[in-house]
Design an enzyme around this catalytic site. Structure first.
Site, PDB file in Angstrom:
ATOM      1  N   VAL A  93      44.071  38.962  22.737  1.00 38.16           N
ATOM      2  CA  VAL A  93      45.017  38.634  23.660  1.00 38.16           C
ATOM      3  C   VAL A  93      45.312  40.048  24.736  1.00 38.16           C
ATOM      4  O   VAL A  93      44.366  40.678  24.499  1.00 38.16           O
ATOM      5  CB  VAL A  93      46.358  38.589  22.937  1.00 38.16           C
ATOM      6  CG1 VAL A  93      46.492  37.662  22.161  1.00 38.16           C
ATOM      7  CG2 VAL A  93      46.709  39.767  22.046  1.00 38.16           C
ATOM      8  N   PHE A 166      32.256  44.302  26.074  1.00 34.00           N
ATOM      9  CA  PHE A 166      31.621  45.032  27.030  1.00 34.00           C
ATOM     10  C   PHE A 166      31.050  43.970  28.301  1.00 34.00           C
ATOM     11  O   PHE A 166      30.222  44.432  29.098  1.00 34.00           O
ATOM     12  CB  PHE A 166      30.214  45.908  26.719  1.00 34.00           C
ATOM     13  CG  PHE A 166      30.498  47.143  25.894  1.00 34.00           C
ATOM     14  CD1 PHE A 166      31.331  48.127  26.441  1.00 34.00           C
ATOM     15  CD2 PHE A 166      30.403  47.008  24.419  1.00 34.00           C
ATOM     16  CE1 PHE A 166      31.894  49.369  25.393  1.00 34.00           C
ATOM     17  CE2 PHE A 166      30.708  47.927  23.666  1.00 34.00           C
ATOM     18  CZ  PHE A 166      31.411  49.288  23.980  1.00 34.00           C
ATOM     19  N   CYS A 280      40.121  45.799  33.765  1.00 31.59           N
ATOM     20  CA  CYS A 280      39.836  46.864  33.073  1.00 31.59           C
ATOM     21  C   CYS A 280      39.652  48.100  33.529  1.00 31.59           C
ATOM     22  O   CYS A 280      40.393  49.007  32.863  1.00 31.59           O
ATOM     23  CB  CYS A 280      38.336  46.496  32.471  1.00 31.59           C
ATOM     24  SG  CYS A 280      38.614  44.951  31.323  1.00 31.59           S
ATOM     25  N   PHE A 281      39.135  48.678  34.834  1.00 32.05           N
ATOM     26  CA  PHE A 281      38.816  49.984  34.988  1.00 32.05           C
ATOM     27  C   PHE A 281      40.004  50.707  35.223  1.00 32.05           C
ATOM     28  O   PHE A 281      40.229  51.788  34.420  1.00 32.05           O
ATOM     29  CB  PHE A 281      37.918  50.024  36.222  1.00 32.05           C
ATOM     30  CG  PHE A 281      36.583  49.581  36.172  1.00 32.05           C
ATOM     31  CD1 PHE A 281      35.938  49.155  34.859  1.00 32.05           C
ATOM     32  CD2 PHE A 281      35.715  49.453  37.032  1.00 32.05           C
ATOM     33  CE1 PHE A 281      34.714  49.145  34.464  1.00 32.05           C
ATOM     34  CE2 PHE A 281      34.374  49.421  36.827  1.00 32.05           C
ATOM     35  CZ  PHE A 281      33.862  49.047  35.546  1.00 32.05           C
ATOM     36  N   LYS A 343      35.377  40.760  42.388  1.00 27.93           N
ATOM     37  CA  LYS A 343      34.043  40.945  42.619  1.00 27.93           C
ATOM     38  C   LYS A 343      33.485  39.566  42.911  1.00 27.93           C
ATOM     39  O   LYS A 343      34.205  38.454  42.647  1.00 27.93           O
ATOM     40  CB  LYS A 343      33.283  41.598  41.360  1.00 27.93           C
ATOM     41  CG  LYS A 343      33.675  40.889  40.039  1.00 27.93           C
ATOM     42  CD  LYS A 343      33.107  41.471  38.780  1.00 27.93           C
ATOM     43  CE  LYS A 343      31.568  41.322  38.642  1.00 27.93           C
ATOM     44  NZ  LYS A 343      31.206  41.708  37.390  1.00 27.93           N
TER      45      LYS A 343
HETATM   46  C1  UDX Z   1      40.947  40.645  27.589  1.00 27.00           C
HETATM   47  C2  UDX Z   1      41.617  41.878  26.519  1.00 27.00           C
HETATM   48  O1  UDX Z   1      42.341  41.235  25.797  1.00 27.00           O
HETATM   49  C3  UDX Z   1      41.959  43.036  27.321  1.00 27.00           C
HETATM   50  O2  UDX Z   1      42.466  43.908  26.473  1.00 27.00           O
HETATM   51  C4  UDX Z   1      40.765  43.497  27.966  1.00 27.00           C
HETATM   52  O3  UDX Z   1      41.102  44.844  28.420  1.00 27.00           O
HETATM   53  C5  UDX Z   1      40.383  42.513  29.207  1.00 27.00           C
HETATM   54  O4  UDX Z   1      40.189  41.359  28.444  1.00 27.00           O
HETATM   55  P1  UDX Z   1      41.512  38.735  28.900  1.00 27.00           P
HETATM   56  O5  UDX Z   1      40.844  37.868  28.009  1.00 27.00           O
HETATM   57  O6  UDX Z   1      40.825  39.214  30.251  1.00 27.00           O
HETATM   58  O7  UDX Z   1      42.009  40.052  28.221  1.00 27.00           O
HETATM   59  O8  UDX Z   1      42.989  38.371  29.239  1.00 27.00           O
HETATM   60  P2  UDX Z   1      43.719  36.889  29.681  1.00 27.00           P
HETATM   61  O9  UDX Z   1      42.581  36.168  30.481  1.00 27.00           O
HETATM   62  O10 UDX Z   1      45.017  37.130  30.220  1.00 27.00           O
HETATM   63  O11 UDX Z   1      43.845  36.288  28.203  1.00 27.00           O
HETATM   64  C6  UDX Z   1      44.537  36.545  27.046  1.00 27.00           C
HETATM   65  C7  UDX Z   1      45.028  35.236  26.598  1.00 27.00           C
HETATM   66  O12 UDX Z   1      45.852  35.303  25.311  1.00 27.00           O
HETATM   67  C8  UDX Z   1      46.053  34.518  27.347  1.00 27.00           C
HETATM   68  O13 UDX Z   1      45.252  33.197  27.718  1.00 27.00           O
HETATM   69  C9  UDX Z   1      47.410  34.398  26.599  1.00 27.00           C
HETATM   70  O14 UDX Z   1      47.896  33.200  26.742  1.00 27.00           O
HETATM   71  C10 UDX Z   1      47.055  34.559  25.150  1.00 27.00           C
HETATM   72  N1  UDX Z   1      47.987  35.076  24.561  1.00 27.00           N
HETATM   73  C11 UDX Z   1      48.517  36.137  24.568  1.00 27.00           C
HETATM   74  C12 UDX Z   1      47.973  34.050  23.260  1.00 27.00           C
HETATM   75  O15 UDX Z   1      47.491  33.168  23.110  1.00 27.00           O
HETATM   76  N2  UDX Z   1      49.118  34.925  22.202  1.00 27.00           N
HETATM   77  C13 UDX Z   1      49.740  36.022  22.669  1.00 27.00           C
HETATM   78  O16 UDX Z   1      50.563  36.378  21.578  1.00 27.00           O
HETATM   79  C14 UDX Z   1      49.555  36.569  23.867  1.00 27.00           C
HETATM   80  C1  UDX Z   2      33.814  45.833  33.152  1.00 30.61           C
HETATM   81  C2  UDX Z   2      32.708  46.754  32.704  1.00 30.61           C
HETATM   82  O1  UDX Z   2      31.427  46.274  33.552  1.00 30.61           O
HETATM   83  C3  UDX Z   2      32.877  45.601  31.395  1.00 30.61           C
HETATM   84  O2  UDX Z   2      31.508  46.416  30.800  1.00 30.61           O
HETATM   85  C4  UDX Z   2      33.829  45.846  30.563  1.00 30.61           C
HETATM   86  O3  UDX Z   2      33.898  45.060  29.662  1.00 30.61           O
HETATM   87  C5  UDX Z   2      35.093  45.305  31.530  1.00 30.61           C
HETATM   88  O4  UDX Z   2      35.068  45.936  32.760  1.00 30.61           O
HETATM   89  P1  UDX Z   2      34.068  43.971  35.192  1.00 30.61           P
HETATM   90  O5  UDX Z   2      35.462  44.539  35.441  1.00 30.61           O
HETATM   91  O6  UDX Z   2      34.395  42.343  34.890  1.00 30.61           O
HETATM   92  O7  UDX Z   2      33.470  44.539  33.968  1.00 30.61           O
HETATM   93  O8  UDX Z   2      33.301  43.989  36.279  1.00 30.61           O
HETATM   94  P2  UDX Z   2      32.400  44.983  36.743  1.00 30.61           P
HETATM   95  O9  UDX Z   2      30.820  44.570  37.123  1.00 30.61           O
HETATM   96  O10 UDX Z   2      32.261  46.279  36.204  1.00 30.61           O
HETATM   97  O11 UDX Z   2      32.952  45.557  38.153  1.00 30.61           O
HETATM   98  C6  UDX Z   2      34.287  46.220  38.463  1.00 30.61           C
HETATM   99  C7  UDX Z   2      34.590  46.445  39.841  1.00 30.61           C
HETATM  100  O12 UDX Z   2      33.823  47.523  40.210  1.00 30.61           O
HETATM  101  C8  UDX Z   2      34.612  45.484  40.803  1.00 30.61           C
HETATM  102  O13 UDX Z   2      35.527  45.380  41.764  1.00 30.61           O
HETATM  103  C9  UDX Z   2      33.118  45.595  41.440  1.00 30.61           C
HETATM  104  O14 UDX Z   2      33.024  45.153  42.884  1.00 30.61           O
HETATM  105  C10 UDX Z   2      33.203  47.109  41.673  1.00 30.61           C
HETATM  106  N1  UDX Z   2      31.886  47.896  41.636  1.00 30.61           N
HETATM  107  C11 UDX Z   2      30.962  47.461  40.675  1.00 30.61           C
HETATM  108  C12 UDX Z   2      31.631  48.569  42.564  1.00 30.61           C
HETATM  109  O15 UDX Z   2      32.374  48.619  43.657  1.00 30.61           O
HETATM  110  N2  UDX Z   2      30.387  49.239  42.773  1.00 30.61           N
HETATM  111  C13 UDX Z   2      29.240  49.154  41.729  1.00 30.61           C
HETATM  112  O16 UDX Z   2      28.423  49.622  42.137  1.00 30.61           O
HETATM  113  C14 UDX Z   2      29.528  47.990  40.564  1.00 30.61           C
END
Ligand code: UDX
Ligand code: UDX
Length: 471
Positions: A93, A166, A280-281, A343
């Site tokens: 979640v 990751f 995330c970041f 991105k």
């Molecule tokens: C995930 C991780 O959970 C987060 O901690 C991480 O840092 C980024 O990725 P993500 O999958 O990106 O989150 O989030 P989201 O796309 O919002 O999906 C979470 C889902 O959980 C939603 O669809 C929401 O409806 C569901 N949810 C939330 C439940 O089913 N039950 C709950 O109690 C709360």
């Molecule tokens: C990141 C981590 O890479 C992943 O391992 C973790 O599980 C979740 O967070 P994500 O946020 O999906 O993944 O994408 P990422 O490719 O890491 O890019 C993050 C942001 O950095 C984007 O806005 C991207 O455009 C930016 N970015 C990335 C840069 O500006 N320069 C780069 O060289 C790489």
């Protein structure tokens, strides 16, 4: 106690992490039944839709779902049943940054993790392995265990594992098929290690055991925060250098290439940009800042906080460069923004730098036209209303238009701003774009993807991040 042979998996949360991860587990482990559940009926309907209009866009995901759905992969809102049947439960979640109360703006909101854990405790009728998939603050596993033990039926056992994900959006399927590593954290007790082995056996269906790292619970939780913080820190480092390049006439691509050739540094993740975004970041770094402060380590907190501060600076610096270049005013000018996702290859807009740019341009009273090949129009309106809480949606709509193509976005504009590195932006008919624009026609490349020289030949004035070229 021998490791449990996992036959049924439940994943709570059908989002960007839970959906792709557990779909790939189902694909690679045909003997395991995987049920992904979510409270959100519309999301589950999307995952189950006959024409595969999945709720998230991710290259290769539809093919995975096509192969596994209905075979051993199921999507449902019947959370209780999936919990009861499962041997192993992933908690995926969302854990957004808290908006109010203690730690607001920094700490993770664990409300959803807690309610999912309480649900497991309330309905489980057999022992379970419960796996933290969501990125969580350190020692969340301990809280989960306390909740499970205090609320479950007598005689049941709950082993908690940390198994951070990751994957990066846009390459999620490739990342899941061939991960650099799978990290599993467990208590270093006999039972903890046995649960860890059960999950290792699941991944071993397609990941070589050399790449499955088993560590202590707390190391695993911290490693996820550390990995994201260090990746983001590289981007802030290169972005800080891009400011020096712009001021001196150096070229950040050349600098990054030269630095990255040192094998100790490595060449990846050194692409200067208008700033990093994504769910995330920023969230994970703020989490680390909060943790460091709670541990009375203010210097450590300040160090990590600067990565986010620099990212904010980079976005602000870029929008200021647009205003400065357009003769110090953009009031009533038309600015086309190409890309709204954080991105390329995703429709996700969480923390997208494009949102900040649009907000800055609107505060200068410019007209903004946005085109993104994947982001839904409704999502753009939602993001802009959240970014501008004091401005009514009607006012926003007076200043913002959403276009169906890059060419129509650019029509009659003074400047085109590339905010997302979509590959297709390289292949736009730039001559046609030039013809429709007001002159002088400016292009601001916030992602270093365009061929500046070719655009200058057409007649554009080109400004690229990390370059101090004369127009
Ligand atoms: C995930 C991780 O959970 C987060 O901690 C991480 O840092 C980024 O990725 P993500 O999958 O990106 O989150 O989030 P989201 O796309 O919002 O999906 C979470 C889902 O959980 C939603 O669809 C929401 O409806 C569901 N949810 C939330 C439940 O089913 N039950 C709950 O109690 C709360
Ligand atoms: C990141 C981590 O890479 C992943 O391992 C973790 O599980 C979740 O967070 P994500 O946020 O999906 O993944 O994408 P990422 O490719 O890491 O890019 C993050 C942001 O950095 C984007 O806005 C991207 O455009 C930016 N970015 C990335 C840069 O500006 N320069 C780069 O060289 C790489």
């Amino acid at each position: 106690m021998a490791p449990v042979n996992v036959k049924k998996i439940c994943c709570i949360g059908a989002g960007y992490v839970g959906g792709p991860t557990c779909a790939v587990i189902a694909l690679k482990c045909p003997n395991i039944q995987v049920t992904i559940v979510d409270l959100n009926q519309a999301r589950i309907d999307g995952w189950n839709s006959e024409d595969y209009r999945l709720p998230i866009y991710e290259p290769g995901l539809v093919e995975v779902v096509k192969q596994a759905r209905g075979r051993n992969l199921f999507f449902s809102t019947d959370i209780d049943r999936a919990i009861q049947e499962a041997d192993l439960i992933f908690v995926s979640v969302n854990t957004p940054t808290k908006k109010s109360g203690v730690g607001a703006g920094f700490a993770a909101d664990l409300n959803y993790v807690e309610s999912a854990t309480r649900r497991i405790a309330a309905v489980a009728t057999s022992s379970k392995i419960v796996v933290e998939k969501s990125t969580v603050p350190m020692r969340t596993a301990e809280s989960m265990r306390t909740i499970l033990e205090a609320n479950s039926k007598p005689g049941l056992r709950f082993d908690i594992l940390s198994n951070p994900e990751f994957l990066a959006e846009g390459t999620a399927i490739d990342d899941l098929f061939a991960p650099d590593r799978v990290l599993i954290g467990s208590l270093q007790t006999f039972e903890g290690k046995s649960a860890c082995q059960s999950l290792t056996n699941v991944y071993a269906n397609w990941v070589h055991t050399d790449r499955i790292l088993t560590v202590g619970l707390w190391s695993s939780e911290l490693s996820k925060l550390a990995a994201n913080a260090m990746l983001a820190q590289r981007i802030s480092s290169i972005n800080a250098l891009s400011a020096i390049c712009e001021a001196t006439g150096a070229n950040i691509e050349e600098v990054a290439h030269a630095v990255g050739r040192d094998t100790r540094v490595g060449s990846k993740f050194l692409r200067a940009s208008v700033g990093f975004g994504g769910s995330c970041f920023q969230k994970d770094i703020l989490n680390l800042v909060y943790l460091s402060e709670s541990l009375h380590l203010p210097e450590v907190a300040a160090y990590w906080r600067q990565v986010v501060t620099l990212n904010e600076y980079q976005k602000r610096r870029f929008s200021k460069r647009v205003v400065d270049t357009l003769f110090n005013t953009i009031t009533n000018k038309n600015i086309a923004i190409l890309g709204f996702a954080f991105k390329a290859d995703t429709g996700d807009t969480r923390e997208s730098p494009a949102i900040t740019l649009v907000r800055d341009f609107l505060s200068e009273r410019a007209h903004v036209t946005i085109f993104d090949p994947q982001v839904d129009e409704s999502q753009i309106w939602l993001d802009l209303s959240e970014a501008l809480p004091d401005v009514s949606i009607n006012q926003i709509k007076n200043q913002v238009t959403i276009a169906k193509s890059a060419l129509s976005a650019a029509q009659n504009s003074e400047a085109v701003v590339v905010a997302t590195e979509w590959k297709e932006f390289k292949d736009i008919n730039w001559q046609a774009v030039y013809n429709t624009m007001k002159k002088p026609a400016f292009v601001f490349d916030g992602r270093m993807i365009l061929d500046g020289d070719a655009l200058r030949q057409i007649g554009f004035k080109v400004i690229t991040i990390g370059r101090g070229d004369k127009l």
